[in-house]
Design a protein around this motif. Structure first.
Motif, PDB file in Angstrom:
ATOM      1  N   MET A 181     -25.067  38.977  34.181  1.00 37.59           N
ATOM      2  CA  MET A 181     -24.420  38.452  32.974  1.00 37.59           C
ATOM      3  C   MET A 181     -23.374  37.398  33.321  1.00 37.59           C
ATOM      4  N   TRP A 182     -22.608  37.629  34.403  1.00 37.25           N
ATOM      5  CA  TRP A 182     -21.607  36.645  34.802  1.00 37.25           C
ATOM      6  C   TRP A 182     -22.270  35.324  35.164  1.00 37.25           C
ATOM      7  N   LEU A 183     -23.362  35.394  35.916  1.00 31.43           N
ATOM      8  CA  LEU A 183     -24.081  34.166  36.274  1.00 31.43           C
ATOM      9  C   LEU A 183     -24.639  33.462  35.040  1.00 31.43           C
ATOM     10  N   ALA A 184     -25.125  34.241  34.073  1.00 31.87           N
ATOM     11  CA  ALA A 184     -25.687  33.637  32.857  1.00 31.87           C
ATOM     12  C   ALA A 184     -24.608  33.008  31.985  1.00 31.87           C
ATOM     13  N   ILE A 185     -23.430  33.613  31.950  1.00 33.71           N
ATOM     14  CA  ILE A 185     -22.363  33.095  31.089  1.00 33.71           C
ATOM     15  C   ILE A 185     -21.665  31.893  31.719  1.00 33.71           C
ATOM     16  N   TYR A 186     -21.246  32.011  32.969  1.00 38.61           N
ATOM     17  CA  TYR A 186     -20.451  30.959  33.598  1.00 38.61           C
ATOM     18  C   TYR A 186     -21.273  29.861  34.266  1.00 38.61           C
ATOM     19  N   LYS A 187     -22.503  30.148  34.616  1.00 40.60           N
ATOM     20  CA  LYS A 187     -23.396  29.172  35.230  1.00 40.60           C
ATOM     21  C   LYS A 187     -22.709  28.381  36.355  1.00 40.60           C
ATOM     22  N   PRO A 188     -22.297  29.075  37.428  1.00 39.65           N
ATOM     23  CA  PRO A 188     -21.637  28.345  38.519  1.00 39.65           C
ATOM     24  C   PRO A 188     -22.637  27.466  39.274  1.00 39.65           C
ATOM     25  N   LYS A 189     -22.102  26.491  39.987  1.00 48.08           N
ATOM     26  CA  LYS A 189     -22.965  25.636  40.801  1.00 48.08           C
ATOM     27  C   LYS A 189     -23.623  26.493  41.878  1.00 48.08           C
ATOM     28  N   ARG A 190     -24.843  26.104  42.241  1.00 53.02           N
ATOM     29  CA  ARG A 190     -25.565  26.847  43.259  1.00 53.02           C
ATOM     30  C   ARG A 190     -24.934  26.643  44.625  1.00 53.02           C
ATOM     31  N   PHE A 191     -25.067  27.698  45.439  1.00 57.67           N
ATOM     32  CA  PHE A 191     -24.661  27.687  46.845  1.00 57.67           C
ATOM     33  C   PHE A 191     -23.158  27.529  47.057  1.00 57.67           C
TER      34      PHE A 191
ATOM     35  N   LEU B  46     -19.365  29.876  46.895  1.00 61.21           N
ATOM     36  CA  LEU B  46     -19.006  31.241  47.273  1.00 61.21           C
ATOM     37  C   LEU B  46     -19.246  32.250  46.145  1.00 61.21           C
ATOM     38  N   SER B  47     -18.851  31.942  44.934  1.00 59.33           N
ATOM     39  CA  SER B  47     -19.037  32.897  43.835  1.00 59.33           C
ATOM     40  C   SER B  47     -20.518  33.101  43.518  1.00 59.33           C
ATOM     41  N   TRP B  48     -21.311  32.080  43.670  1.00 61.39           N
ATOM     42  CA  TRP B  48     -22.750  32.212  43.439  1.00 61.39           C
ATOM     43  C   TRP B  48     -23.364  33.131  44.494  1.00 61.39           C
ATOM     44  N   PHE B  49     -23.014  32.909  45.780  1.00 59.09           N
ATOM     45  CA  PHE B  49     -23.513  33.768  46.857  1.00 59.09           C
ATOM     46  C   PHE B  49     -23.030  35.207  46.695  1.00 59.09           C
ATOM     47  N   THR B  50     -21.768  35.380  46.342  1.00 61.57           N
ATOM     48  CA  THR B  50     -21.208  36.719  46.182  1.00 61.57           C
ATOM     49  C   THR B  50     -21.939  37.488  45.094  1.00 61.57           C
ATOM     50  N   ASN B  51     -22.195  36.840  43.985  1.00 63.46           N
ATOM     51  CA  ASN B  51     -22.904  37.512  42.897  1.00 63.46           C
ATOM     52  C   ASN B  51     -24.334  37.854  43.295  1.00 63.46           C
ATOM     53  N   TRP B  52     -24.994  36.957  43.982  1.00 59.24           N
ATOM     54  CA  TRP B  52     -26.372  37.256  44.391  1.00 59.24           C
ATOM     55  C   TRP B  52     -26.430  38.364  45.437  1.00 59.24           C
ATOM     56  N   ILE B  53     -25.445  38.442  46.315  1.00 56.55           N
ATOM     57  CA  ILE B  53     -25.387  39.544  47.279  1.00 56.55           C
ATOM     58  C   ILE B  53     -25.190  40.863  46.542  1.00 56.55           C
ATOM     59  N   CYS B  54     -24.292  40.870  45.546  1.00 60.39           N
ATOM     60  CA  CYS B  54     -24.091  42.095  44.750  1.00 60.39           C
ATOM     61  C   CYS B  54     -25.339  42.461  43.964  1.00 60.39           C
ATOM     62  N   ILE B  55     -26.059  41.481  43.447  1.00 58.69           N
ATOM     63  CA  ILE B  55     -27.296  41.753  42.718  1.00 58.69           C
ATOM     64  C   ILE B  55     -28.335  42.379  43.648  1.00 58.69           C
ATOM     65  N   ILE B  56     -28.495  41.814  44.833  1.00 58.06           N
ATOM     66  CA  ILE B  56     -29.490  42.342  45.780  1.00 58.06           C
ATOM     67  C   ILE B  56     -29.111  43.738  46.249  1.00 58.06           C
ATOM     68  N   LEU B  57     -27.835  43.951  46.606  1.00 56.06           N
ATOM     69  CA  LEU B  57     -27.400  45.279  47.041  1.00 56.06           C
ATOM     70  C   LEU B  57     -27.501  46.299  45.909  1.00 56.06           C
ATOM     71  N   GLY B  58     -27.164  45.889  44.693  1.00 55.79           N
ATOM     72  CA  GLY B  58     -27.289  46.781  43.541  1.00 55.79           C
ATOM     73  C   GLY B  58     -28.735  47.146  43.259  1.00 55.79           C
ATOM     74  N   PHE B  59     -29.627  46.190  43.421  1.00 53.09           N
ATOM     75  CA  PHE B  59     -31.050  46.469  43.213  1.00 53.09           C
ATOM     76  C   PHE B  59     -31.571  47.433  44.271  1.00 53.09           C
ATOM     77  N   ILE B  60     -31.153  47.226  45.528  1.00 51.03           N
ATOM     78  CA  ILE B  60     -31.563  48.141  46.599  1.00 51.03           C
ATOM     79  C   ILE B  60     -31.014  49.543  46.332  1.00 51.03           C
TER      80      ILE B  60
END
Length: 90
Positions: free
Chosen positions: A40-50, A52-66
């Motif tokens: 939801m944070w990525l969808a709302i704020y739409k940060p630029k790719r690559f 720190l905040s984009w990487f951090t969110n994707w790491i949390c998404i992957i770890l949460g999915f695992i």
């Protein structure tokens, strides 16, 4: 007062209560805490790719999915292992 007493009775009665918590927690805790909030944070704020905040969110998404996949599997495994020698109020 009534809810904690019922929860305590269930926890004392069933030795695989921890497995049940892991099983249901994997379905409820991991998606709502790690997975969905970051999506939801990525969808709302739409940060630029690559960045720190984009990487951090994707790491949390992957770890949460695992965690969402592995926690229910381990909970069921724990229930199966403890249910083999289960005796009521032993």
């Amino acid at each position: 007062m009534f809810f904690p007493a019922i929860t305590m009775f269930i926890a004392i009665t069933f030795p695989f209560f921890g497995g049940l918590l892991g099983f249901f927690g994997g379905f409820a805790f991991a998606p709502t805490t790690y997975f969905l909030s970051c999506v939801m944070w990525l969808a709302i704020y739409k940060p630029k790719r690559f960045i720190l905040s984009w990487f951090t969110n994707w790491i949390c998404i992957i770890l949460g999915f695992i965690l969402m996949i592995l926690s229910p599997i381990e909970g069921v495994r724990n229930i199966i292992l403890k249910a083999k020698d289960y005796e009521f109020h032993s």
